[in-house]
Design a protein around this motif. Structure first.
Motif, PDB file in Angstrom:
ATOM      1  N   PHE A  76      58.663  33.545  33.882  1.00  0.00           N
ATOM      2  CA  PHE A  76      57.431  34.292  34.088  1.00  0.00           C
ATOM      3  C   PHE A  76      56.314  33.788  33.177  1.00  0.00           C
ATOM      4  O   PHE A  76      56.562  33.342  32.059  1.00  0.00           O
ATOM      5  CB  PHE A  76      57.668  35.781  33.845  1.00  0.00           C
ATOM      6  CG  PHE A  76      58.596  36.384  34.836  1.00  0.00           C
ATOM      7  CD1 PHE A  76      58.127  36.832  36.052  1.00  0.00           C
ATOM      8  CD2 PHE A  76      59.943  36.474  34.552  1.00  0.00           C
ATOM      9  CE1 PHE A  76      58.994  37.377  36.980  1.00  0.00           C
ATOM     10  CE2 PHE A  76      60.826  37.018  35.482  1.00  0.00           C
ATOM     11  CZ  PHE A  76      60.348  37.473  36.707  1.00  0.00           C
ATOM     12  N   CYS A  77      55.086  33.896  33.678  1.00  0.00           N
ATOM     13  CA  CYS A  77      53.912  33.452  32.937  1.00  0.00           C
ATOM     14  C   CYS A  77      53.710  34.308  31.691  1.00  0.00           C
ATOM     15  O   CYS A  77      53.820  35.527  31.742  1.00  0.00           O
ATOM     16  CB  CYS A  77      52.683  33.545  33.839  1.00  0.00           C
ATOM     17  SG  CYS A  77      51.165  33.061  33.021  1.00  0.00           S
ATOM     18  N   SER A  87      53.159  36.707  35.939  1.00  0.00           N
ATOM     19  CA  SER A  87      53.538  36.354  37.306  1.00  0.00           C
ATOM     20  C   SER A  87      54.691  35.351  37.302  1.00  0.00           C
ATOM     21  O   SER A  87      54.952  34.699  36.312  1.00  0.00           O
ATOM     22  CB  SER A  87      52.355  35.715  38.024  1.00  0.00           C
ATOM     23  OG  SER A  87      51.287  36.614  38.062  1.00  0.00           O
ATOM     24  N   LYS A  88      55.334  35.273  38.451  1.00  0.00           N
ATOM     25  CA  LYS A  88      56.423  34.303  38.583  1.00  0.00           C
ATOM     26  C   LYS A  88      55.884  32.889  38.477  1.00  0.00           C
ATOM     27  O   LYS A  88      54.822  32.581  39.022  1.00  0.00           O
ATOM     28  CB  LYS A  88      57.087  34.463  39.951  1.00  0.00           C
ATOM     29  CG  LYS A  88      58.031  35.624  40.022  1.00  0.00           C
ATOM     30  CD  LYS A  88      58.640  35.648  41.412  1.00  0.00           C
ATOM     31  CE  LYS A  88      59.293  36.986  41.683  1.00  0.00           C
ATOM     32  NZ  LYS A  88      59.664  37.109  43.101  1.00  0.00           N
ATOM     33  N   LEU A  89      56.617  32.029  37.789  1.00  0.00           N
ATOM     34  CA  LEU A  89      56.213  30.628  37.694  1.00  0.00           C
ATOM     35  C   LEU A  89      56.923  29.832  38.775  1.00  0.00           C
ATOM     36  O   LEU A  89      58.087  30.080  39.085  1.00  0.00           O
ATOM     37  CB  LEU A  89      56.577  30.065  36.321  1.00  0.00           C
ATOM     38  CG  LEU A  89      55.851  30.683  35.125  1.00  0.00           C
ATOM     39  CD1 LEU A  89      56.373  30.076  33.830  1.00  0.00           C
ATOM     40  CD2 LEU A  89      54.353  30.457  35.223  1.00  0.00           C
ATOM     41  N   TYR A 127      56.373  24.025  35.149  1.00  0.00           N
ATOM     42  CA  TYR A 127      56.270  25.316  35.810  1.00  0.00           C
ATOM     43  C   TYR A 127      54.795  25.680  35.891  1.00  0.00           C
ATOM     44  O   TYR A 127      54.066  25.560  34.918  1.00  0.00           O
ATOM     45  CB  TYR A 127      57.027  26.376  35.029  1.00  0.00           C
ATOM     46  CG  TYR A 127      58.518  26.289  35.224  1.00  0.00           C
ATOM     47  CD1 TYR A 127      59.141  26.993  36.241  1.00  0.00           C
ATOM     48  CD2 TYR A 127      59.290  25.491  34.387  1.00  0.00           C
ATOM     49  CE1 TYR A 127      60.509  26.907  36.430  1.00  0.00           C
ATOM     50  CE2 TYR A 127      60.668  25.398  34.571  1.00  0.00           C
ATOM     51  CZ  TYR A 127      61.267  26.108  35.593  1.00  0.00           C
ATOM     52  OH  TYR A 127      62.611  26.015  35.775  1.00  0.00           O
ATOM     53  N   CYS A 139      51.800  28.525  37.017  1.00  0.00           N
ATOM     54  CA  CYS A 139      51.471  29.895  37.399  1.00  0.00           C
ATOM     55  C   CYS A 139      50.383  29.823  38.465  1.00  0.00           C
ATOM     56  O   CYS A 139      49.315  29.282  38.232  1.00  0.00           O
ATOM     57  CB  CYS A 139      50.987  30.683  36.190  1.00  0.00           C
ATOM     58  SG  CYS A 139      50.438  32.337  36.639  1.00  0.00           S
TER      59      CYS A 139
END
Ligand SMILES: [Zn+2]
Length: 67
Positions: A3-4, A9-11, A20, A22
């Motif tokens: 996660f960021c 947020s999901k990476l 990765y 965002c």
């Protein structure tokens, strides 16, 4: 799942850059960075717990003296 750090947020893993990304705030993280970050998180969480514990102990001591 990663996660960021900024927005949570999901990476999404970008195979080309091997980073990765965002999609929300546009930050990129290398795998190494994510590992270092998660270690720091653990350390900080541990430190916070220690501080909280000390404060609680102090409060207990203070209350027992007063009572
Ligand atoms: Zn983000």
């Amino acid at each position: 799942m990663r996660f960021c750090r900024e927005c949570g947020s999901k990476l999404i893993y970008d195979r080309e850059s091997r980073e990765y990304v965002c999609r929300v705030c546009g930050l990129t993280y290398t795998i190494q960075e994510l590992v270092v970050y998660s270690e720091k998180d653990l350390e900080e969480r541990f430190k916070k717990d220690e501080k909280k514990k000390l404060r609680e102990e102090y409060l207990q001591w203070w209350l027992s003296k007063k009572g």
